[in-house]
Design a protein around this motif. Structure first.
Motif, PDB file in Angstrom:
ATOM      1  N   ALA A 109      -3.500  -2.710  -6.969  1.00  0.00           N
ATOM      2  CA  ALA A 109      -4.313  -4.141  -6.414  1.00  0.00           C
ATOM      3  C   ALA A 109      -3.672  -5.230  -7.235  1.00  0.00           C
ATOM      4  O   ALA A 109      -3.320  -5.020  -8.176  1.00  0.00           O
ATOM      5  CB  ALA A 109      -5.785  -3.812  -6.868  1.00  0.00           C
ATOM      6  N   LYS A 169      -5.379   2.996  -8.407  1.00  0.00           N
ATOM      7  CA  LYS A 169      -5.514   2.097  -7.199  1.00  0.00           C
ATOM      8  C   LYS A 169      -4.634   0.987  -7.362  1.00  0.00           C
ATOM      9  O   LYS A 169      -5.216   0.153  -8.352  1.00  0.00           O
ATOM     10  CB  LYS A 169      -6.809   1.963  -6.881  1.00  0.00           C
ATOM     11  CG  LYS A 169      -6.899   1.307  -5.358  1.00  0.00           C
ATOM     12  CD  LYS A 169      -8.363   0.968  -5.176  1.00  0.00           C
ATOM     13  CE  LYS A 169      -8.520   0.442  -3.900  1.00  0.00           C
ATOM     14  NZ  LYS A 169      -7.813   1.036  -2.679  1.00  0.00           N
ATOM     15  N   ILE A 197       5.880  -5.473   0.294  1.00  0.00           N
ATOM     16  CA  ILE A 197       5.560  -6.365  -0.952  1.00  0.00           C
ATOM     17  C   ILE A 197       6.816  -7.294  -0.920  1.00  0.00           C
ATOM     18  O   ILE A 197       7.974  -7.197  -0.511  1.00  0.00           O
ATOM     19  CB  ILE A 197       6.089  -5.290  -2.224  1.00  0.00           C
ATOM     20  CG1 ILE A 197       4.833  -4.255  -2.268  1.00  0.00           C
ATOM     21  CG2 ILE A 197       5.971  -6.255  -3.500  1.00  0.00           C
ATOM     22  CD1 ILE A 197       5.329  -3.214  -3.392  1.00  0.00           C
ATOM     23  N   LEU A 251       0.710  -4.951  -9.086  1.00  0.00           N
ATOM     24  CA  LEU A 251       0.242  -3.935  -8.253  1.00  0.00           C
ATOM     25  C   LEU A 251       0.462  -2.579  -9.072  1.00  0.00           C
ATOM     26  O   LEU A 251      -0.346  -1.571  -9.092  1.00  0.00           O
ATOM     27  CB  LEU A 251       0.910  -3.756  -6.989  1.00  0.00           C
ATOM     28  CG  LEU A 251       0.738  -4.940  -6.122  1.00  0.00           C
ATOM     29  CD1 LEU A 251       1.858  -4.867  -4.780  1.00  0.00           C
ATOM     30  CD2 LEU A 251      -0.769  -4.384  -5.250  1.00  0.00           C
ATOM     31  N   TRP A 294      -5.176  -3.053  -0.566  1.00  0.00           N
ATOM     32  CA  TRP A 294      -3.862  -1.733  -0.130  1.00  0.00           C
ATOM     33  C   TRP A 294      -4.888  -0.383  -0.003  1.00  0.00           C
ATOM     34  O   TRP A 294      -5.127   0.232  -0.836  1.00  0.00           O
ATOM     35  CB  TRP A 294      -2.888  -1.445  -1.224  1.00  0.00           C
ATOM     36  CG  TRP A 294      -1.982  -0.623  -1.032  1.00  0.00           C
ATOM     37  CD1 TRP A 294      -1.793  -0.029   0.114  1.00  0.00           C
ATOM     38  CD2 TRP A 294      -0.678  -0.779  -1.792  1.00  0.00           C
ATOM     39  NE1 TRP A 294      -0.536   0.889   0.118  1.00  0.00           N
ATOM     40  CE2 TRP A 294       0.319   0.340  -1.065  1.00  0.00           C
ATOM     41  CE3 TRP A 294      -0.243  -1.282  -2.925  1.00  0.00           C
ATOM     42  CZ2 TRP A 294       1.478   0.706  -1.733  1.00  0.00           C
ATOM     43  CZ3 TRP A 294       1.131  -0.756  -3.348  1.00  0.00           C
ATOM     44  CH2 TRP A 294       1.722   0.305  -2.724  1.00  0.00           C
ATOM     45  N   TYR A 350      -0.080   6.038  -1.632  1.00  0.00           N
ATOM     46  CA  TYR A 350      -0.059   4.731  -1.119  1.00  0.00           C
ATOM     47  C   TYR A 350       1.481   4.637  -0.636  1.00  0.00           C
ATOM     48  O   TYR A 350       2.350   4.811  -1.505  1.00  0.00           O
ATOM     49  CB  TYR A 350      -0.514   3.871  -2.132  1.00  0.00           C
ATOM     50  CG  TYR A 350      -1.944   4.045  -2.682  1.00  0.00           C
ATOM     51  CD1 TYR A 350      -2.953   3.220  -2.051  1.00  0.00           C
ATOM     52  CD2 TYR A 350      -2.411   4.758  -3.647  1.00  0.00           C
ATOM     53  CE1 TYR A 350      -4.342   3.007  -2.450  1.00  0.00           C
ATOM     54  CE2 TYR A 350      -3.618   4.885  -4.114  1.00  0.00           C
ATOM     55  CZ  TYR A 350      -4.526   3.994  -3.676  1.00  0.00           C
ATOM     56  OH  TYR A 350      -5.905   4.286  -3.708  1.00  0.00           O
ATOM     57  N   TYR A 380       4.756   2.096   0.352  1.00  0.00           N
ATOM     58  CA  TYR A 380       5.121   0.839   0.427  1.00  0.00           C
ATOM     59  C   TYR A 380       6.373   0.464   0.921  1.00  0.00           C
ATOM     60  O   TYR A 380       7.225   1.686   1.120  1.00  0.00           O
ATOM     61  CB  TYR A 380       4.908   0.211  -0.993  1.00  0.00           C
ATOM     62  CG  TYR A 380       6.176   0.759  -1.917  1.00  0.00           C
ATOM     63  CD1 TYR A 380       7.295  -0.084  -1.968  1.00  0.00           C
ATOM     64  CD2 TYR A 380       6.071   1.772  -2.794  1.00  0.00           C
ATOM     65  CE1 TYR A 380       8.527   0.302  -2.881  1.00  0.00           C
ATOM     66  CE2 TYR A 380       6.951   2.371  -3.386  1.00  0.00           C
ATOM     67  CZ  TYR A 380       8.153   1.364  -3.636  1.00  0.00           C
ATOM     68  OH  TYR A 380       9.231   1.797  -4.365  1.00  0.00           O
ATOM     69  N   CYS A 401       2.374 -10.609   0.289  1.00  0.00           N
ATOM     70  CA  CYS A 401       2.415  -9.528   1.013  1.00  0.00           C
ATOM     71  C   CYS A 401       1.445  -8.983   1.922  1.00  0.00           C
ATOM     72  O   CYS A 401       0.422 -10.002   2.368  1.00  0.00           O
ATOM     73  CB  CYS A 401       1.754  -8.518  -0.358  1.00  0.00           C
ATOM     74  SG  CYS A 401       2.894  -8.548  -1.878  1.00  0.00           S
ATOM     75  N   GLU A 402       1.755  -8.104   2.713  1.00  0.00           N
ATOM     76  CA  GLU A 402       0.833  -7.642   3.883  1.00  0.00           C
ATOM     77  C   GLU A 402       0.669  -6.307   4.014  1.00  0.00           C
ATOM     78  O   GLU A 402       1.603  -5.484   3.776  1.00  0.00           O
ATOM     79  CB  GLU A 402       1.108  -8.425   5.178  1.00  0.00           C
ATOM     80  CG  GLU A 402       2.808  -7.813   5.711  1.00  0.00           C
ATOM     81  CD  GLU A 402       3.187  -8.770   6.815  1.00  0.00           C
ATOM     82  OE1 GLU A 402       2.337  -8.885   7.855  1.00  0.00           O
ATOM     83  OE2 GLU A 402       4.218  -8.765   7.139  1.00  0.00           O
ATOM     84  N   VAL A 403      -0.661  -5.749   4.492  1.00  0.00           N
ATOM     85  CA  VAL A 403      -0.661  -4.453   5.057  1.00  0.00           C
ATOM     86  C   VAL A 403      -0.201  -4.225   6.570  1.00  0.00           C
ATOM     87  O   VAL A 403      -0.934  -5.079   7.286  1.00  0.00           O
ATOM     88  CB  VAL A 403      -2.113  -3.883   4.531  1.00  0.00           C
ATOM     89  CG1 VAL A 403      -2.219  -2.496   5.205  1.00  0.00           C
ATOM     90  CG2 VAL A 403      -2.284  -3.684   3.271  1.00  0.00           C
ATOM     91  N   THR A 432       0.715   0.412   5.451  1.00  0.00           N
ATOM     92  CA  THR A 432       1.964   0.515   4.568  1.00  0.00           C
ATOM     93  C   THR A 432       1.923  -1.045   3.827  1.00  0.00           C
ATOM     94  O   THR A 432       1.827  -1.880   4.712  1.00  0.00           O
ATOM     95  CB  THR A 432       3.373   0.658   5.291  1.00  0.00           C
ATOM     96  OG1 THR A 432       3.464   1.996   5.860  1.00  0.00           O
ATOM     97  CG2 THR A 432       4.277   0.389   4.323  1.00  0.00           C
ATOM     98  N   MET A 433       1.952  -0.919   2.436  1.00  0.00           N
ATOM     99  CA  MET A 433       2.105  -2.280   2.041  1.00  0.00           C
ATOM    100  C   MET A 433       3.459  -2.865   1.931  1.00  0.00           C
ATOM    101  O   MET A 433       4.315  -2.431   1.444  1.00  0.00           O
ATOM    102  CB  MET A 433       1.531  -2.157   0.434  1.00  0.00           C
ATOM    103  CG  MET A 433       1.593  -3.851  -0.274  1.00  0.00           C
ATOM    104  SD  MET A 433       0.559  -4.775   0.271  1.00  0.00           S
ATOM    105  CE  MET A 433      -1.133  -4.659  -0.371  1.00  0.00           C
TER     106      MET A 433
END
Length: 553
Positions: A509, A507, A529, A498, A516, A433, A435, A533-535, A526-527
């Motif tokens: 969340a 994972k 933060i 998270l 995510w 993952y 970020y 928050c947005e992907v 990409t998360m």
């Protein structure tokens, strides 16, 4: 000041831990405990304190003596004790300049700290943190990384170690000292492995689950985590990892480490055959000598321009010795030994503002598009026009200082993080993952009108959930890096939730945070933060394509 680059990345990393070790983040036992807590360990009973719903055990020995004839070797066996040993104060950090609100540094420094909601055999996830400081400073009591809020608010167990650093932790003697000193270039990393073994053997007594351990770390701690992810001796003791603002793609080669050893012996007028004289030199004198050796920057020459952590002779960091660290952590591939272990990796959006603040660099804030090329040419040479053109097209509203910060930040921490994520995906095992931490501090860099934004090291207090309103209801104090805006409390909670959910389940969340997705090579999620928050899919796509074209990714 010359254009910032990874030429002095690791030396500046070392300041990240020191500079946030401020009085408001000192967590020594200086008041009444709610009660004392006693527990068993494999070597004897410990007495800690319960404070505000968290049990704290400080200064727990996890290894024996590493001074005297144990210098540069594995520790002496830890001797059991009788009666109840107090674990109320932090243990000595490794040899380094004195640390504020901590015991005096000592060569014998193998201590760890535990924060837990309760010693109740509940099998909580364990978050085993390696401090920053670029392999030469720092400790498990560093400011901002107090584990109380993570333990209290998210029901996890937090563990942090002190371990050997610098010359005493990473001097490569294998080729001059013989079999008794095999692995000498990685003693600091093997200390951390011993801390992981202690967790395996003891953490159930502290309410932790020895079969659910996450390793994580920021800055130099991220590079340590990268190494642990590739070390056979560490493999049995953790099952997930997070590398934060410290992508350790490559480490020091045996050849470079041997050059550093030869350089040190020459400076001390010691013949290689007389290397044992190193055992008699006071640790304080070795620390002085460590500071006199030429700094060892990462490679940045034209024929090896990738943003990878590797040192020239003169510095101290883990050594790719073929045994303890069998190969570079993420070059040419992600380590097969951790194929099935989920991974988090990423960086802060404005890493460089920390270094501008630390150096009192105000000139970058005066850059114009006429003066920007000269500032970048020292690092990027003939590629400078292409870099500036790409960033201006991708960020049409950015100022010249904005472009400088963006370029400096991604080359410090971002390219290595993306490289790690891509290689982990190509491995086809557990998910990775990616970020970016993006909460923007409004605090200005002194002497400028330029805000800190999201500097290097600001994530420490956020992910430890130490950006929260006071528990007594008083007015919040200004955060050292994070500023005054109350949105920082929400961003901190998101970050901490998270990470603790990842520690629990593999994972990441959090409530009120979008799902995510695991990183992939198509949509490349990409998360970001923040308080919201947005992907973001394919983030920095034009910039990354350019970095690949010029051979830096």
């Amino acid at each position: 000041m010359d254009s910032v680059n990874r030429r002095d990345f690791l030396t500046r990393l070392t300041l990240a831990t020191a500079t946030v070790s401020l009085p408001q983040y000192a967590f020594s036992f200086n008041g009444r405990a709610d009660e004392f807590i006693t527990t068993d360990t494999t070597h004897g009973k410990l007495r800690g304190i319960r404070k505000d719903g968290v049990n704290l055990f400080r200064g727990i020995p996890y290894g024996g003596r590493i001074s005297g004839d144990r210098r540069f070797r594995r520790p002496a066996p830890l001797e059991p004790w009788t009666g109840v040993r107090d674990a109320l104060e932090f243990g000595a950090p490794a040899i380094q300049p004195p640390r504020r609100n901590e015991p005096a540094p000592s060569e014998d420094c193998l201590f760890l700290n535990v924060w837990t909601p309760a010693n109740d055999n509940r099998k909580r996830p364990v978050m085993f943190y390696s401090h920053g400081g670029g392999f030469v400073i720092g400790s498990g009591a560093s400011g901002g990384q107090d584990g109380s809020n993570l333990a209290r608010n998210f029901d996890v167990v937090v563990v942090e170690t002190n371990h050997r650093l610098g010359l005493l932790g990473f001097l490569y003697l294998d080729e001059v000292a013989g079999v008794d000193y095999a692995g000498s270039g990685n003693m600091g990393m093997l200390d951390i492995v011993d801390g992981l073994k202690w967790v395996h053997d003891n953490i159930a007594r502290f309410g932790g689950d020895p079969s659910n351990v996450m390793i994580w770390g920021e800055s130099g701690g991220g590079a340590k985590t990268s190494c642990l992810y590739a070390m056979p001796s560490a493999a049995p003791y953790f099952n997930k990892a997070s590398i934060e603002s410290g992508p350790g793609v490559r480490m020091t080669s045996k050849e470079t480490a041997a050059e550093t050893t030869a350089m040190l012996l020459r400076e001390l007028n010691i013949a290689p055959k007389d290397w044992r004289k190193l055992l008699d030199i006071p640790a304080s004198e070795l620390l002085v000598m460590q500071g006199k050796l030429p700094f060892a920057p990462p490679f940045q020459e034209k024929n090896n321009r990738k943003s990878l952590m590797e040192r020239r002779a003169g510095g101290f960091s883990p050594v790719v010795d073929g045994t303890v660290l069998p190969h570079n952590p993420f070059d040419p591939t992600a380590p097969a030994i951790s194929r099935n272990k989920p991974l988090l990796v990423g960086w802060n959006e404005d890493e460089f503002t920390f270094f501008a603040w630390e150096r009192k660099d105000t000139e970058f804030a005066k850059l114009t598009f006429e003066t920007l090329p000269k500032r970048l040419e020292a690092q990027f040479g003939e590629d400078t026009p292409k870099i500036i053109d790409t960033y201006r097209k991708a960020n049409p509203n950015a100022t010249a200082p904005d472009i400088f910060i963006a370029v400096s930040s991604i080359t410090m921490m971002g390219l290595g993080s993306v490289d790690i994520a891509e290689k982990k995906v190509k491995q086809g095992g557990a998910p990775v993952y990616l970020y970016n931490f993006g909460y923007k501090s409004e605090k200005l860099i002194p002497g400028t009108d330029y805000p800190m934004g999201t500097p290097h090291a600001m994530d420490i207090s956020f992910k430890f959930n130490n950006e929260i309103p006071p528990r007594d209801g008083s007015a919040p104090k200004e955060s050292f890096f994070g500023g005054n805006r109350p949105e920082r409390f929400t961003a901190s909670h998101h970050f901490a939730e998270l990470w603790t959910t990842f520690a629990r389940t593999g994972k990441p969340a959090a409530k009120d945070v979008p799902a995510w997705p695991a990183f992939n090579l198509k949509s490349r999620p990409t998360m970001r933060i923040d308080a919201n928050c947005e992907v973001i899919n394919n983030r920095f796509s034009d910039e990354l394509a350019m970095w690949r074209t010029i051979g830096r990714l």
